[in-house]
Design an enzyme around this catalytic site. Structure first.
Site, PDB file in Angstrom:
ATOM      1  N   GLU A 224      87.978  54.131  63.246  1.00 18.29           N
ATOM      2  CA  GLU A 224      87.527  55.521  63.166  1.00 18.29           C
ATOM      3  C   GLU A 224      86.149  55.611  63.801  1.00 18.29           C
ATOM      4  OE1 GLU A 224      88.103  57.600  59.241  1.00 18.29           O
ATOM      5  OE2 GLU A 224      88.458  55.536  58.588  1.00 18.29           O
ATOM      6  N   LYS A 226      82.212  56.490  63.648  1.00 19.55           N
ATOM      7  CA  LYS A 226      81.158  56.533  62.625  1.00 19.55           C
ATOM      8  C   LYS A 226      80.322  57.778  62.911  1.00 19.55           C
ATOM      9  CE  LYS A 226      77.708  53.739  60.260  1.00 19.55           C
ATOM     10  NZ  LYS A 226      76.871  54.905  59.924  1.00 19.55           N
TER      11      LYS A 226
END
Length: 527
Positions: A224, A226
């Protein structure tokens, strides 16, 4: 007060974490209720005395000591509580030391006009260490090298409990925490806070170093972005709604727009952002909403809060934390699609096949104003704290600038005798008079104890002006500072501020004329 003062005095001189933990655990085991509960509240920052503020301490000292002497002493010591405790004139008295509970309960029950006499009476009865502990207690800045989590860890150690269990019941407790101590000592059941919107300790990631990236089996992980905000937990259960920071602080009051949108029964984990037209605003915009007791309608309109969701911890009464990341992610997607909570969206998963493609994505993160990447094992349950292995944060490389030291301020605790807080600036060309230094940030870290001693000596030798505990110094020392990003800032004379600056190198060798200019900072704003 005497055991509490001895504890604080021992903590400030104890360098090791385990040593501090031992000292606190021994105190909690040997000190009766309610004193130990109030001590725990002081160590975790949960005590607040509205009528006892630093200005009152200064006023009381000024009534008993020459103000000029006090001013010079405060400038030298750099800590109000320590200065006042040492300079307070001794007055023989037969009065016993008060118990900690007596101090706390008396201050909470006193009117504002009664507080000065109470405080002066206690200061007369105590010795220097006791006065210092009392003043640290009432002004709320213990600064003894103990975090709230470490204090809770000491409580958990009494009965061999996991600190995550203590943190989970924490927000359902009230002072002086007698049910908490009864539970860890095995005298009562675990406090029941399941029905409310209490804080559930977050799962945190470990930094991924470049040299370790190749050893990861990337097929086991999910990636993912940040996001450049702050981590929060939104808890809506049993008719209660709360928003917590990553450390468990209740920040609900600053975000009424988010509270209004929490029309669900769940606990979710995500990133707090300011979002405009689907685009993430700079972190500096989010800072306008942080640490506020109230917000105006204009602020709500200009800085709209949004939470990008990572994880689903509870769905109604079901605890999802034991499930794997993949299972929780599926439940999060299903829940979000069904409930559609306002002011939220899902943090997208990034398709990735190998570490080199991740490196390429990470290298381009700065162009999108993203901090870097998160890597989470697909089979990882949601574990409190920072377990090694399941989650990694792979941040983009920091930016750097060469800056000039402008001001130095005394530190706190063990650093109270040293100039360890540094304000620095860059050059800006003026229409008349040539270049001047304008501040862009402040750094407190990134140097060794040996370097601190050398900088402190340099500051004392090159001081041009004094403002209480702050010294202005002549331009002469260059720092290379590392930082995450640069943002416009009307609060700084330069018009810019650096996020998370820290000293990367001390450039004793570099002439100040070669330090960076304001144009270099401006050029990094969009980077």
């Amino acid at each position: 007060m005497k055991p509490f003062a001895a504890l604080l005095d021992a903590l400030i001189f104890m360098p090791s974490r385990n040593g501090k933990l031992r000292l606190m655990t021994e105190y909690f085991v040997t000190t009766p209720d309610p004193d130990r509960g109030y001590a725990l509240a002081a160590l975790t920052g949960d005590l607040n005395f509205r009528g006892a503020k630093p200005a009152l301490v200064r006023q009381l000292v000024a009534e008993r000591v020459d103000p000029e002497l006090f001013g010079w002493s405060y400038d030298f010591v750099g800590d109000l509580a320590e200065t006042a405790a040492l300079i307070w004139p001794e007055r023989p008295t037969n009065r016993d030391w008060p118990h900690l509970a007596e101090v706390v309960e008396a201050l909470n029950g006193a009117g504002r006009a009664e507080v000065p006499a109470l405080l002066a009476g206690w200061l007369d009865a105590l010795d220097a260490t006791g006065r210092w502990a009392l003043l640290k207690l009432i002004t709320g800045g213990l600064r003894v090298g103990v975090s709230a989590r470490l204090a809770k860890t000491a409580v958990a150690a009494i009965g061999g409990q996991d600190v995550a269990e203590v943190e989970e019941v924490w927000h359902g407790l009230t002072l002086p925490y007698e049910p908490l101590f009864a539970w860890v000592e095995g005298r009562a059941e675990r406090p029941n806070v399941a029905a409310g919107a209490g804080f559930r300790p977050l799962m945190l990631a470990n930094p991924l170093e470049e040299r370790d990236a190749d050893s990861l089996d990337i097929a086991l992980y999910r990636a993912e972005w940040k996001w450049d905000g702050i981590r929060v937990q939104m808890a809506a259960k049993g008719g209660e709604r709360r928003i917590y920071s990553r450390t468990g602080d209740d920040i609900s009051g600053a975000f009424p727009d988010l509270l209004e949108a929490m029309e669900f029964d769940a606990v979710v984990d995500g990133e707090l952002l300011v979002l405009r037209d689907g685009a993430v605003a700079p972190f500096n915009d989010l800072q306008q909403r942080l640490n506020r007791k109230s917000v105006t309608a204009k602020m709500l309109r200009d800085y709209p809060a949004h939470v990008r969701l990572y994880d689903l911890l509870f769905e109604e009464e079901e605890d999802l934390r034991p499930l794997s990341f993949d299972a929780r992610r599926l439940r999060l997607e299903q829940w979000h699609g069904r409930v559609a909570p306002k002011r939220t969206d899902l943090s997208p998963l990034i398709p990735v096949s190998d570490i080199e493609s991740l490196r390429h994505l990470r290298a381009g993160a700065r162009d999108q104003s993203i901090e870097g990447l998160m890597l989470k094992r697909a089979d990882s349950p949601y574990l409190a704290g920072r377990p090694k292995g399941p989650w990694f944060k792979w941040k983009r490389d920091p930016l750097t600038l060469d800056v000039v030291l402008m001001y130095a301020q005394r530190g706190h605790g063990k650093r109270s005798s040293f100039y360890s807080d540094y304000t620095f600036g860059v050059w800006r060309e003026e229409a008349a008079g040539g270049p001047i230094l304008v501040p862009v940030g402040k750094a407190y870290s990134g140097f060794t104890d040996e370097e601190l001693l050398r900088i402190d000596k340099w500051v004392r030798a090159h001081t041009t002006n004094r403002f209480g505990p702050v010294r202005e110094v002549e331009p002469g020392l260059v720092f290379e500072v590392a930082f995450d990003s640069a943002h416009p800032s009307p609060r700084h004379k330069s018009g810019y501020a650096l996020r998370f600056p820290r000293i990367h190198r001390i450039r004793w060798d570099k002439p100040i004329e070669e330090a960076d200019r304001i144009e270099a900072v401006a050029g990094l704003v969009a980077v």
